[in-house]
Motif scaffolding. Sequence first.
Motif, PDB file in Angstrom:
ATOM      1  N   VAL A 107       9.098   6.028   2.431  1.00 44.43           N
ATOM      2  CA  VAL A 107       8.233   5.012   3.043  1.00 44.43           C
ATOM      3  C   VAL A 107       9.105   3.990   3.742  1.00 44.43           C
ATOM      4  CG1 VAL A 107       6.505   3.233   2.629  1.00 44.43           C
ATOM      5  CG2 VAL A 107       6.458   5.359   1.294  1.00 44.43           C
ATOM      6  N   ALA A 132       9.227  -0.646   3.545  1.00 43.48           N
ATOM      7  CA  ALA A 132       8.584  -0.778   2.235  1.00 43.48           C
ATOM      8  C   ALA A 132       8.437  -2.226   1.788  1.00 43.48           C
ATOM      9  CB  ALA A 132       9.356   0.021   1.192  1.00 43.48           C
ATOM     10  N   ALA A 142       3.390   2.359  -0.209  1.00 42.59           N
ATOM     11  CA  ALA A 142       4.228   2.710  -1.362  1.00 42.59           C
ATOM     12  C   ALA A 142       3.459   2.533  -2.663  1.00 42.59           C
ATOM     13  CB  ALA A 142       5.494   1.859  -1.365  1.00 42.59           C
ATOM     14  N   ARG A 143       2.732   1.426  -2.796  1.00 42.70           N
ATOM     15  CA  ARG A 143       1.975   1.178  -4.025  1.00 42.70           C
ATOM     16  C   ARG A 143       0.854   2.202  -4.207  1.00 42.70           C
ATOM     17  NH1 ARG A 143       3.208  -4.077  -2.277  1.00 42.70           N
ATOM     18  NH2 ARG A 143       1.264  -4.280  -1.114  1.00 42.70           N
ATOM     19  N   VAL A 186       8.294   7.918  -4.748  1.00 46.33           N
ATOM     20  CA  VAL A 186       8.418   7.094  -3.541  1.00 46.33           C
ATOM     21  C   VAL A 186       9.854   6.643  -3.355  1.00 46.33           C
ATOM     22  CG1 VAL A 186       7.771   4.894  -2.473  1.00 46.33           C
ATOM     23  CG2 VAL A 186       6.026   6.308  -3.574  1.00 46.33           C
ATOM     24  N   ARG A 187      10.365   6.851  -2.153  1.00 46.03           N
ATOM     25  CA  ARG A 187      11.621   6.242  -1.733  1.00 46.03           C
ATOM     26  C   ARG A 187      11.271   5.025  -0.887  1.00 46.03           C
ATOM     27  NH1 ARG A 187      14.805  11.600   0.563  1.00 46.03           N
ATOM     28  NH2 ARG A 187      14.851  12.759  -1.427  1.00 46.03           N
ATOM     29  N   ALA A 188      11.557   3.863  -1.400  1.00 46.44           N
ATOM     30  CA  ALA A 188      11.268   2.624  -0.676  1.00 46.44           C
ATOM     31  C   ALA A 188      12.418   2.371   0.290  1.00 46.44           C
ATOM     32  CB  ALA A 188      11.108   1.466  -1.652  1.00 46.44           C
ATOM     33  N   ALA A 222       9.543   2.925  -7.833  1.00 48.23           N
ATOM     34  CA  ALA A 222      10.082   3.543  -6.621  1.00 48.23           C
ATOM     35  C   ALA A 222      11.603   3.552  -6.644  1.00 48.23           C
ATOM     36  CB  ALA A 222       9.597   2.792  -5.386  1.00 48.23           C
TER      37      ALA A 222
END
Length: 279
Positions: free
Chosen positions: A10, A13, A22-23, A32-34, A45
């Motif tokens: 994402v 982020a 992301a949330r 999730v990769r922030a 994340a």
Amino acid sequence: MEHSQLTVAVTGASGTQGGATARALLADGHRVRAVNRRPIELPGAEAVRADFDDPGSLDRAFAGADAVFLVTTPFGTDLDTEIRHGVDAIDAAVRADVRHIVFTSATNADRGTGIPHFDSKWVIERHLAQATDNWTVIAPSAFMDNVAGGWASRSLRQGKYSLPLSPGTPLKLIAAADIGAFAALAIGRRKEFLGRRVDIASDERTGKEMASTLGTVLDRDVEFDAASVEDVARYSADLAAMFAYFERVGMDVDITRLRTDYPEIGWHTFADWAGKALS
């Protein structure tokens, strides 16, 4: 959902749309990769550093990801930089064999609006469709969340809600949470959304109606102030062009159909959003 768990990179982020997406993805059980220039702490994340000005860092951030959520902006840079960032990110995702790229654009950006930051997103949209078949574009309308910041927030402190629109001009609106939820839905239901461009909004209200709602939520009188586009132009010609377009043409989104087709989004009305965000 096509996969029980996906790995999604994402971008942006720390921002409004990237953070909401992301949330929503985390709530749906995805990894999730922030992705941010400065790594951020987002519970659940993986914080990943990447810079749009360093395509190599994007290659690393996207490697092994099932999907990429891409958000771009000219604000803080310029239109040419936004386009370059978007094109480079798409090309990096294609090099990484990402199976789904979801780009967030703007409602009506595909209609020659003449709004600079809409037109730049349309350039990126066209590159995306040329670069891969594995794409989806979501195109949000005006952000409800902007009421909590900028000139809108300043005018509220003076008992006014200011917008450069006529009091009776309807404005299509969406909460950032709904953008994130819709992006997560599209990513989770990849096959259904591949190759689609979807304009999204969750409510439509005039400035006068918004002021009345804000007054109810804040429990004080709030008057609508129809600011002039000329005043906005002194701050940003781009935003002035946007509000002039909203006044003259408006945004074309079938809110009723969105609510019927995707009830799981939990679409916010403006009153819903204001009651949560401002009370």
